[in-house]
Enzyme design. Structure first.
Site, PDB file in Angstrom:
ATOM      1  N   GLY A  52      28.443  27.265 -35.429  1.00 32.84           N
ATOM      2  CA  GLY A  52      28.785  27.099 -36.842  1.00 32.84           C
ATOM      3  C   GLY A  52      28.616  28.370 -37.646  1.00 32.84           C
ATOM      4  O   GLY A  52      28.832  28.383 -38.848  1.00 32.84           O
ATOM      5  N   CYS A  53      28.223  29.451 -36.982  1.00 36.67           N
ATOM      6  CA  CYS A  53      28.123  30.727 -37.694  1.00 36.67           C
ATOM      7  C   CYS A  53      29.386  31.537 -37.426  1.00 36.67           C
ATOM      8  O   CYS A  53      29.903  31.545 -36.318  1.00 36.67           O
ATOM      9  CB  CYS A  53      26.921  31.515 -37.216  1.00 36.67           C
ATOM     10  SG  CYS A  53      25.364  30.762 -37.688  1.00 36.67           S
TER      11      CYS A  53
END
Lengths: 145, 412
Positions: A52-53
């Protein structure tokens, strides 16, 4: 070790001085990132990558004397700076304190406006993962008792 | 000394037409140099959208009432202006799509499915945008065909010899970028087309990055298909085109089923409409298509040769000035380029550079630019990309370079 609340207040005070200047804020975060100790390469594994980064972020944690010690790294200095703030607040705290922590400094320093929505999502994934580690150590300890 | 032609190109007057440029971002005047992602829109385009909804919004083609007639005429007038813009033989050879990606997907899913069999080959280049890779991978996988890739040199160019080596009697389709979105390289498409035709393959040109900057003539090029997007050339988002030669389009099966694309429907059998409507199922993006005519008008009035000259001048200036920045490495140094300056600062991630530029009101793109294989070719995770349009100035490039110098000074 200071409490989570005290450390957050320190950060809020530091950022207050530069809050009007977006460029100075980003430069400051970047400098924090450049100061974060590098993680050893063997810890930069696929398992330790935070999903999710936008940029690559690795996070791992150990448990010493009832406290969680985090290590993290990223391939970008600004992300490293953001990580270093989280480590400063949450590392070397007890699992319970980490799980109960309300991270009000994020909003107070206007982080969302500075880093934008995509990085904010990544930042939240990071916090979630840190809390997961805390929960893991807590559960392990309860089982062992 | 500036030449007379350059003086007659009044950038201040052009900038006046773009309301979005007249603002401050993070306390600095906006420097918008992310035009390869999407360009800004002149007032006449914005007003055309507004005018359409205010005065004659109506569904097109089948209405008998006055508004429907008016909307249909405006819609078809845009098709006509695109035909002239790319010099197609007839306006029926111009199909409206959502954008370049949809245009390429359309060809892959119709022509590709119809004409590819096991063992056949599709040739692309190593410079392609994912939009010109993935649709071909999908159809190749389905049909057991193979995708071949022309390699990219250190300068970011492809060679005709490499293309010749890949070309064979198995080649059915050649699909290449006219100009690279990530590096700006203009490919030798005319020669590619000639050689591909000798091998009896059809050629699709991904012209998304070419049409805003170059004079494009589908008849002179003799390409079989061309895909483009108008939001990259001063038009609204959500409007693209697919050009195809009439005889090829007529042989192709429809893409999607629905309204507009049919001639007659019974539960037993449907007969399809003629081109271009066969490929335009459903109510299209009428307002934005109508307004696209204004974007073409904007470009035509400035003249594409004049736009090209001006942008080349800016590109040369920017390329030279970037050398002044410590630790900066330009990625893509092809001899023939459109206005793209892709670079990295050694020791700093492109995301960080982009964020710090944004703090100065400078809008660039950072990352892989939807060209992950190309980035891998250069051993990079991504680049910082400044991409130019007709409203950009040398002063804006100076602002970029000053900001980069400051950022480079921060590298530890």
């Amino acid at each position: 070790m200071s409490s989570i609340a005290d450390i957050q207040q320190d950060i809020i005070d530091e950022f207050e001085l530069i809050s009007e200047d977006r460029e100075a804020t980003i430069f400051y975060i970047m400098e924090l990132g450049q100061k974060l100790p590098e993680m050893s390469e063997d810890l930069k594994t696929e398992d330790n990558i935070i999903k999710g980064c936008q940029s690559k972020v690795w996070l791992t944690a150990g448990y010493e004397d009832g406290k969680v010690v985090f290590q993290a790294d990223s391939n970008t200095d600004i992300t490293k700076g953001l990580i270093s703030l989280l480590i400063r607040v949450l590392s070397e705290q007890t699992p319970d304190d980490i799980l109960n922590a309300e991270l009000n400094f994020v909003e107070a320093i206007g982080m969302n406006q500075v880093i934008g929505s995509q990085r904010t999502n990544g930042f939240n994934s990071m916090i979630k993962q840190m809390k997961m580690y805390a929960l893991g150590f807590k559960t392990k300890e309860q089982v062992n008792q | 000394m500036e030449t007379a032609t350059k003086q007659s190109f009044d950038v201040a007057a052009i900038r006046e037409q773009f309301p979005v440029l007249k603002q401050e971002v993070n306390g600095y005047p906006l420097t918008y140099i992310d035009n390869a992602a999407t360009s800004q829109k002149p007032l006449r385009v914005i007003e055309a959208v507004n005018h359409y909804y205010t005065f004659y919004n109506s569904n097109i083609h089948r209405g008998v009432h006055t508004l429907a007639e008016k909307a249909t005429n405006a819609f078809e007038a845009t098709r006509k202006s695109i035909q002239q813009f790319i010099n197609a033989r007839e306006s029926e050879e111009v199909i409206f799509t959502k954008g370049t990606s949809e245009s390429i997907n359309l060809v892959a899913a119709t022509y590709g499915r119809q004409n590819l069999s096991a063992g056949d080959e599709v040739i692309i280049t190593g410079l392609e945008h994912h939009s010109n890779i993935v649709p071909w991978q999908m159809v190749c996988e389905e049909k057991g065909a193979n995708l071949k890739v022309i390699p990219v040199s250190d300068k970011g160019e492809i060679s005709i010899d490499d293309f010749k080596n890949l070309l064979s009697d198995k080649t059915r389709i050649v699909s290449v970028a006219y100009a690279s979105n990530a590096l700006g390289t203009v490919n030798p498409v005319k020669e590619i087309i000639k050689l591909a035709h000798q091998a009896e393959a059809v050629v699709l040109l991904d012209a998304a990055q070419a049409v805003p900057h170059l004079e494009v003539d589908v008849q002179a090029l003799d390409c079989d298909f061309m895909a483009g997007s108008f939001h990259k050339m001063y038009g609204p988002t959500g409007v693209g085109f697919l050009y195809g030669k009439r005889h090829i389009l007529e042989e192709m099966p429809p893409y999607q089923g629905g309204g507009e694309m049919i001639k007659e429907v019974t539960f037993e059998k449907t007969t399809y409409n003629d081109i271009p409507f066969k490929f335009e199922a459903g109510t299209p993006n009428i307002a934005d298509i109508v307004a696209t005519k204004e974007a073409i008008g904007f470009i035509n009035e400035l003249g594409r040769a004049a736009i090209g000259n001006y942008e080349n001048d800016l590109l040369a200036y920017g390329t030279q000035k970037l050398q002044e920045v410590d630790k900066l490495r330009l990625i893509g140094t092809a001899d023939h380029k459109v206005g793209v300056l892709s670079f990295v600062l050694e020791g700093m991630h492109p995301f960080d550079v982009g964020m710090m530029l944004d703090a100065r009101g400078i809008a660039v793109r950072t990352g892989h630019h939807c060209t992950m294989p190309l980035m891998e070719r250069f051993g990079l995770e991504g680049t910082v990309r400044a991409s130019l349009a007709v409203y950009n100035t040398k002063e804006e490039l100076d602002v970029l370079i000053e900001a980069l110098k400051k950022i480079a000074g921060r590298i530890k």
